[in-house]
Design an enzyme around this catalytic site. Sequence first.
Site, mmCIF file in Angstrom:
data_model
loop_
_atom_site.group_PDB
_atom_site.id
_atom_site.type_symbol
_atom_site.label_atom_id
_atom_site.label_comp_id
_atom_site.label_asym_id
_atom_site.label_seq_id
_atom_site.Cartn_x
_atom_site.Cartn_y
_atom_site.Cartn_z
ATOM 1 N N CYS A 135 0.849 -1.205 0.000
ATOM 2 C CA CYS A 135 0.000 0.000 0.000
ATOM 3 C C CYS A 135 0.882 1.251 0.000
ATOM 4 O O CYS A 135 0.559 2.240 -0.677
ATOM 5 C CB CYS A 135 -0.935 0.019 1.203
ATOM 6 S SG CYS A 135 -2.364 -1.078 1.038
ATOM 7 N N ASP A 177 10.596 -6.630 -8.815
ATOM 8 C CA ASP A 177 10.851 -7.243 -7.512
ATOM 9 C C ASP A 177 12.243 -6.830 -7.036
ATOM 10 O O ASP A 177 13.203 -6.824 -7.817
ATOM 11 C CB ASP A 177 10.747 -8.770 -7.616
ATOM 12 C CG ASP A 177 10.638 -9.432 -6.256
ATOM 13 O OD1 ASP A 177 9.570 -9.990 -5.949
ATOM 14 O OD2 ASP A 177 11.628 -9.389 -5.491
ATOM 15 N N ASN A 223 1.596 -16.631 -4.471
ATOM 16 C CA ASN A 223 1.760 -17.295 -3.181
ATOM 17 C C ASN A 223 0.601 -16.878 -2.273
ATOM 18 O O ASN A 223 0.302 -15.685 -2.158
ATOM 19 C CB ASN A 223 3.094 -16.895 -2.541
ATOM 20 C CG ASN A 223 4.285 -17.376 -3.359
ATOM 21 O OD1 ASN A 223 4.263 -18.472 -3.912
ATOM 22 N ND2 ASN A 223 5.324 -16.557 -3.449
ATOM 23 N N GLY A 256 3.955 -19.688 1.122
ATOM 24 C CA GLY A 256 5.163 -18.874 0.977
ATOM 25 C C GLY A 256 4.907 -17.385 0.825
ATOM 26 O O GLY A 256 5.799 -16.632 0.438
ATOM 27 N N HIS A 267 -0.571 -10.128 -4.793
ATOM 28 C CA HIS A 267 0.303 -9.759 -5.907
ATOM 29 C C HIS A 267 0.583 -10.988 -6.758
ATOM 30 O O HIS A 267 0.563 -12.122 -6.283
ATOM 31 C CB HIS A 267 1.613 -9.141 -5.399
ATOM 32 C CG HIS A 267 2.329 -9.993 -4.406
ATOM 33 N ND1 HIS A 267 1.987 -10.022 -3.074
ATOM 34 C CD2 HIS A 267 3.359 -10.858 -4.540
ATOM 35 C CE1 HIS A 267 2.775 -10.864 -2.436
ATOM 36 N NE2 HIS A 267 3.618 -11.393 -3.302
#
Length: 120
Positions: free
Chosen positions: A10, A33, A89, A95, A102
């Site tokens: 957020c 990432d 995940n 995990g 996402h």
Amino acid sequence: MNTDPDCLFCKIVAGEIPSEQVYSDEQLIVFKDINPKAAVHLLIVPREHIISLKELEKKHDSLIAHIMHLLPKIAQEQGLENGFRTVINTGTGGGQLIFHLHFHLLGGEGLSGAGFSRAV
Ligand code: AMP
Ligand code: ZN
């Protein structure tokens, strides 16, 4: 729209924490990432704070369809002509580390073959 002031994603959506964005629209943002597991490793993150797949509601159907259609377009823009991998995940058992829904989009060098054993 639901947001959580203590949620890392957020904060990234709000621009309070920097990210390397490659795409954004009114429903979601896409950024790199921070700890890439392949040459291309992007995160597709809805602007709304949805904890995980388990919290999805009927009202999110158009958002999810939008993401599914967007994934191959972004993969193509990233030069992943031979294909890509999408990972979601869910929960600690799956995990999940960041509890804001996402989609991982991975491809290119470093991505293992056909297996699902690789942890993302
Ligand atoms: P997951 O295990 O599915 O919850 O994955 C969370 C992902 O978020 C991991 O691949 C992390 O490397 C990534 N991540 C954590 N913090 C950041 C950040 N500040 N910017 C970009 N990616 C992040
Ligand atoms: Zn959030």
